[in-house]
Design an enzyme around this catalytic site. Sequence first.
Site, PDB file in Angstrom:
ATOM      1  CG  LEU A  20      -1.644  -1.392   1.553  1.00  0.00           C
ATOM      2  CD1 LEU A  20      -2.323  -1.297   2.926  1.00  0.00           C
ATOM      3  CD2 LEU A  20      -2.910  -1.267   0.515  1.00  0.00           C
ATOM      4  CD  GLU A  67       5.598   3.159  15.008  1.00  0.00           C
ATOM      5  OE1 GLU A  67       6.503   3.571  15.858  1.00  0.00           O
ATOM      6  OE2 GLU A  67       5.242   3.666  14.075  1.00  0.00           O
ATOM      7  CG  ASP A  68       1.397   0.746  11.325  1.00  0.00           C
ATOM      8  OD1 ASP A  68       1.557   1.648  12.070  1.00  0.00           O
ATOM      9  OD2 ASP A  68       1.975   0.668  10.111  1.00  0.00           O
ATOM     10  NE  ARG A  87       0.282  -3.126   7.682  1.00  0.00           N
ATOM     11  CZ  ARG A  87       1.047  -2.146   8.361  1.00  0.00           C
ATOM     12  NH1 ARG A  87       0.997  -0.871   8.082  1.00  0.00           N
ATOM     13  NH2 ARG A  87       1.953  -2.631   8.909  1.00  0.00           N
ATOM     14  NE  ARG A 133      -4.183   2.411   5.733  1.00  0.00           N
ATOM     15  CZ  ARG A 133      -3.142   2.161   5.494  1.00  0.00           C
ATOM     16  NH1 ARG A 133      -1.972   1.862   6.414  1.00  0.00           N
ATOM     17  NH2 ARG A 133      -2.792   2.308   4.093  1.00  0.00           N
ATOM     18  CG  HIS A 163       0.572   6.342  10.556  1.00  0.00           C
ATOM     19  ND1 HIS A 163       1.357   5.530   9.735  1.00  0.00           N
ATOM     20  CD2 HIS A 163      -0.719   5.671  10.604  1.00  0.00           C
ATOM     21  CE1 HIS A 163       0.547   4.137   9.491  1.00  0.00           C
ATOM     22  NE2 HIS A 163      -0.489   4.458  10.137  1.00  0.00           N
ATOM     23  CB  CYS A 250       6.828   2.403   9.976  1.00  0.00           C
ATOM     24  SG  CYS A 250       6.408   4.249   9.591  1.00  0.00           S
TER      25      CYS A 250
END
Length: 255
Positions: A20, A67-68, A87, A133, A163, A250
Amino acid sequence: MSNFKNVIVKTPGESYVSGLTTSDLGTPSYEKLLVQHTAYIEALIKCGVAVTHLPASEEFPDSTFVEDAAVLTTEFAVITNPGAASRNGEIVEIGNVLKDFYKKFYYIEGPGTLDGGDILQADNCFYIGISDRTNEEGARQLKEILEGEGFEATIIPLKEFFHLKTGIAYLGDNQMVVAGEFVNHPAFASYEKIIIGKEDEYSANCIRMNDYVIIPKGYEETKRKLNEAGFETIELDMSEVQKQDGGLSCLSLRF
């Protein structure tokens, strides 16, 4: 600033190049990306942490952005619910790996969505960005978890950044790196600010790792400001990461 002892990183798979992105910087070179990722790991080792290095997962093109998948404190882990459907499966592996380090877990439940890239910890305060997100329900759940554990939590709807951590970083000692919409944001009024100009915005996503601040290469002004503030910097080429909306923070879970 708490001392970081551990980091989790994950090798990007070849599928990364079709992951993405909202950027128009072109298709990443996988070979070059691997070189950059290796340099990133070497920089973390230089900062004195133990690295848990996960292998690539081709089925999850964006999974190098570990990290997400989680929000970590010294006492507990929160497993997120990433906002991009492709994801979602990434949290399974991260949850399993974190069992080696944590006994206490919380989970963000649907319809709440949350990406770790939208969460910034500054000592006892957490800032939670609402983005494409991370939705209001996900933010609310995390705020409740954190406040129940004695932290303060502030929800910040984003206007321009992808973000929250795209445009802000906490360096410890009440010092905050800020860019764009965060420069004059009332939530950050009490911090001493290192302000990043429009053309250097990408470098606002930097990471304080023990004795160093890791910054993307090619931002002399940012480097100068950090050095003047008394920080020793490590510069890393991030070109292939930036192409997929990624930044320094990230690529690792730091705790």
